[in-house]
Design a protein around this motif. Structure first.
Motif, PDB file in Angstrom:
ATOM      1  N   LEU A 138       0.868  -1.222  -0.035  1.00 49.31           N
ATOM      2  CA  LEU A 138       0.090  -0.016   0.050  1.00 49.31           C
ATOM      3  C   LEU A 138       1.025   1.247  -0.016  1.00 49.31           C
ATOM      4  O   LEU A 138       2.180   1.098   0.070  1.00 49.31           O
ATOM      5  N   SER A 139       0.079   2.432   0.070  1.00 48.17           N
ATOM      6  CA  SER A 139       1.077   3.778  -0.050  1.00 48.17           C
ATOM      7  C   SER A 139       2.106   3.676   1.170  1.00 48.17           C
ATOM      8  O   SER A 139       1.587   3.141   2.215  1.00 48.17           O
ATOM      9  N   GLU A 144      -2.983   8.114   3.238  1.00 47.74           N
ATOM     10  CA  GLU A 144      -3.435   7.331   2.077  1.00 47.74           C
ATOM     11  C   GLU A 144      -3.556   5.834   2.192  1.00 47.74           C
ATOM     12  O   GLU A 144      -4.526   5.346   1.602  1.00 47.74           O
ATOM     13  N   ARG A 145      -2.651   5.414   3.010  1.00 47.99           N
ATOM     14  CA  ARG A 145      -2.742   3.911   3.402  1.00 47.99           C
ATOM     15  C   ARG A 145      -3.986   3.670   4.045  1.00 47.99           C
ATOM     16  O   ARG A 145      -4.847   2.570   3.780  1.00 47.99           O
ATOM     17  N   GLU A 148      -6.634   3.656   1.253  1.00 48.07           N
ATOM     18  CA  GLU A 148      -6.747   2.584   0.702  1.00 48.07           C
ATOM     19  C   GLU A 148      -7.141   1.351   1.168  1.00 48.07           C
ATOM     20  O   GLU A 148      -7.948   0.468   0.612  1.00 48.07           O
ATOM     21  N   LEU A 149      -6.850   1.125   2.477  1.00 47.42           N
ATOM     22  CA  LEU A 149      -7.585   0.115   3.197  1.00 47.42           C
ATOM     23  C   LEU A 149      -8.995   0.158   3.395  1.00 47.42           C
ATOM     24  O   LEU A 149      -9.595  -0.790   3.329  1.00 47.42           O
ATOM     25  N   GLN A 150      -9.558   1.386   3.761  1.00 46.50           N
ATOM     26  CA  GLN A 150     -11.156   1.561   3.662  1.00 46.50           C
ATOM     27  C   GLN A 150     -11.779   0.764   2.545  1.00 46.50           C
ATOM     28  O   GLN A 150     -12.690   0.202   2.398  1.00 46.50           O
ATOM     29  N   GLU A 173      -1.228  -0.864  12.896  1.00 53.10           N
ATOM     30  CA  GLU A 173      -2.038   0.387  13.681  1.00 53.10           C
ATOM     31  C   GLU A 173      -3.119   0.782  12.647  1.00 53.10           C
ATOM     32  O   GLU A 173      -4.070   1.130  13.344  1.00 53.10           O
ATOM     33  N   ASP A 174      -2.678   1.006  11.254  1.00 54.68           N
ATOM     34  CA  ASP A 174      -3.529   1.444  10.470  1.00 54.68           C
ATOM     35  C   ASP A 174      -4.698   0.335  10.177  1.00 54.68           C
ATOM     36  O   ASP A 174      -6.088   0.681   9.939  1.00 54.68           O
TER      37      ASP A 174
END
Length: 222
Positions: A138-139, A144-145, A148-150, A173-174
């Motif tokens: 991912l980014s 931005e990451r 993208e995950l969402q 964490e993200d």
């Protein structure tokens, strides 16, 4: 004059014994072994007991120019093998442009399959996965990451992610922030190496286990 050939040769992802007899033969027979970085390619081949006739680097910085030169040589009859630093070539690594130009010239492209961190992790799952999404890297930007995950999580399919060792902690964490602390994940660390681990649990549990650890990894979000 006979046309040459391009082999896509999978190499070990950690344990040097994870190399096929066919791969060893091909790497010893070809005129050129193409790798991402000469130093890493040379080290890998030395561990495998292979002395290449010629070693040439092809990476994201020189692929377009280098591919044209290599394809011309193959058109004149030379046989070449592409390897990545670890695992299966082109899979999140350079090589697609080389294949495109080779195919355009009518040069045969052959896969020599072998080790893959993706298949290694999937073979260790304790749950059945018939479909999944491979999102790769991912980014680098945290904001931005998460975006993208969402988007990826809305697909409602198991999601496979990879990244560099130093971003493992921030990626977990993200995931916790976007998917929730109770979302189940399976994390493969240093697969095929002596200290390999497969951690299973909620993302918050895995975060506590991992903390700030750095390791080669591949991650599945269930």
């Amino acid at each position: 004059m006979n046309m040459g050939q391009l082999y896509m040769v999978a190499t070990p992802i950690g344990n040097p014994e994870d190399i096929s007899l066919r791969a060893i033969r091909i790497l010893g027979e070809v005129d050129v072994v193409i790798c991402e970085e000469r130093r890493q390619g040379s080290t890998l081949l030395k561990k495998l007991g292979i002395t290449p006739k010629q070693l040439i680097s092809l990476n994201e910085h020189n692929e377009a120019e280098q591919a044209a030169t290599l394809v011309q040589r193959m058109a004149l009859g030379e046989k070449m093998a592409l390897i990545s630093d670890a695992g299966t070539p082109v899979f999140a690594d350079p090589g697609a442009e080389l294949i495109r130009q080779a195919v355009k010239m009518g040069i045969p492209v052959t896969a020599v399959p072998g080790a893959s961190s993706l298949m290694a992790l999937l073979s260790l799952l304790d749950t059945k996965v018939e479909r999944f999404v491979y999102a790769g890297f991912l980014s680098r930007s945290p904001q931005e990451r998460r975006q993208e995950l969402q988007r990826l999580l809305r697909l409602n399919l198991p999601l496979v992610l990879m990244d560099t060792p130093y971003r493992l902690s921030s990626l977990l964490e993200d995931i916790e922030k976007t998917a929730g602390k109770n979302r189940r994940v399976t994390l493969g660390l240093n697969l095929t190496l002596p200290g390999e681990q497969v951690l299973r649990g909620t993302v918050s549990e895995i975060r506590r286990m991992v903390q700030d650890r750095k390791a080669e990894f591949i991650l599945l979000i269930h």
